[in-house]
Design a protein around this motif. Structure first.
Motif, PDB file in Angstrom:
ATOM      1  N   ASP A   7       0.998  -1.311  -0.016  1.00 60.17           N
ATOM      2  CA  ASP A   7       0.024   0.001  -0.013  1.00 60.17           C
ATOM      3  C   ASP A   7       0.721   1.321  -0.188  1.00 60.17           C
ATOM      4  O   ASP A   7       1.935   1.501   1.085  1.00 60.17           O
ATOM      5  N   LEU A  19      -5.680  -3.298   1.694  1.00 60.83           N
ATOM      6  CA  LEU A  19      -6.031  -4.735   1.423  1.00 60.83           C
ATOM      7  C   LEU A  19      -5.505  -5.834   2.339  1.00 60.83           C
ATOM      8  O   LEU A  19      -4.537  -5.551   2.850  1.00 60.83           O
ATOM      9  N   TRP A  96     -10.023  -3.005  -5.992  1.00 60.55           N
ATOM     10  CA  TRP A  96     -10.373  -4.039  -5.130  1.00 60.55           C
ATOM     11  C   TRP A  96     -11.838  -3.656  -4.564  1.00 60.55           C
ATOM     12  O   TRP A  96     -12.387  -2.813  -4.241  1.00 60.55           O
ATOM     13  N   LEU A 100     -11.661  -4.843   3.768  1.00 60.99           N
ATOM     14  CA  LEU A 100     -10.322  -4.114   3.896  1.00 60.99           C
ATOM     15  C   LEU A 100     -10.181  -4.557   5.420  1.00 60.99           C
ATOM     16  O   LEU A 100     -10.920  -4.861   6.328  1.00 60.99           O
TER      17      LEU A 100
END
Length: 229
Positions: A7, A19, A96, A100
């Protein structure tokens, strides 16, 4: 092959939800150095290797970096390639569709050995000497209005490197033959970040010889002539 999600958003965005399994690369701390010209100098080989080792990036790791359209994921892709690791790609965070995580992800550290790739950067001295060289095509990845010098929201001077073509990093249209057929290519932006998005596209199109000017316009405006219009 192990996949490592990274990230590349600011820390607060990462903590708010990332993610699952993704480690964090802080744009200003991990993907930026402290020495060199421009707002975002390249990190040293040792500094980058320390981050990559702690992030669990080994020789057989496939790195998948993501951001929210800022260019930092491509910057990580470029840095990995610059330091000898070709197994990397980027995706947008918006792609995505799953859950999360807000967890502190734990990864097994590895030993990342940086092997600096030669010939993938250009500096201001070379560009100054070659302003009139028709073999070299210089590409500006900033927004068209910044390239034209109509506005400049960050740097104290507006404009571009004389002769630079514009290829906005958000432009998803096919790359022009002018770029793909150029004898030599150097890409810059404001500080060496979004230029990496254009470089990523060039590599995917077969131009893996295109180079980055890391100092970019944030360095250039204090060293060389500026063109507008």
């Amino acid at each position: 092959m192990e996949i490592r999600l990274v990230d590349c958003r600011p820390a607060e965005a990462y903590r708010a939800g990332h993610l699952p399994g993704a480690v964090h690369a802080d744009p200003e701390r991990d993907l930026t150095g402290t020495g060199g010209g421009g707002r975002h100098p390249l990190p040293t080989a040792d500094a980058f290797a320390a981050w990559a080792s702690g992030a669990g990036v080994g020789p057989d790791t496939l790195v998948v970096a993501y951001d929210e359209g800022t260019g930092w994921a491509a910057r990580l892709w470029w840095l990995l390639r610059h330091f000898g690791h070709d197994g990397a790609g980027t995706i947008p965070f918006s792609a995505w569709r799953g859950p999360l995580s807000t967890a502190d992800e734990e990864v097994e550290p590895t030993s990342f050995v940086a092997r600096v790739r030669s010939g993938d950067t250009a500096d201001a001295g070379e560009l100054l000497e070659r302003l009139d060289d028709p073999r070299l095509v210089v590409v500006d990845a900033r927004a068209p209005e910044r390239w034209r010098g109509e506005v400049e929201p960050i740097d104290p001077v507006a404009g571009r490197i004389p002769g630079a073509r514009n290829r906005f990093f958000e432009d998803a249209s096919p790359l022009s033959p002018e770029l793909l057929d150029a004898e030599e290519l150097v890409v810059y932006c404001g500080s060496g970040v979004t230029a990496c998005v254009v470089l990523h596209g060039l590599v995917l199109a077969g131009r893996d010889d295109a180079r980055l000017y890391p100092g970019s316009f944030s360095e250039w405006h204090g060293l060389g002539p500026v063109e507008r219009g």
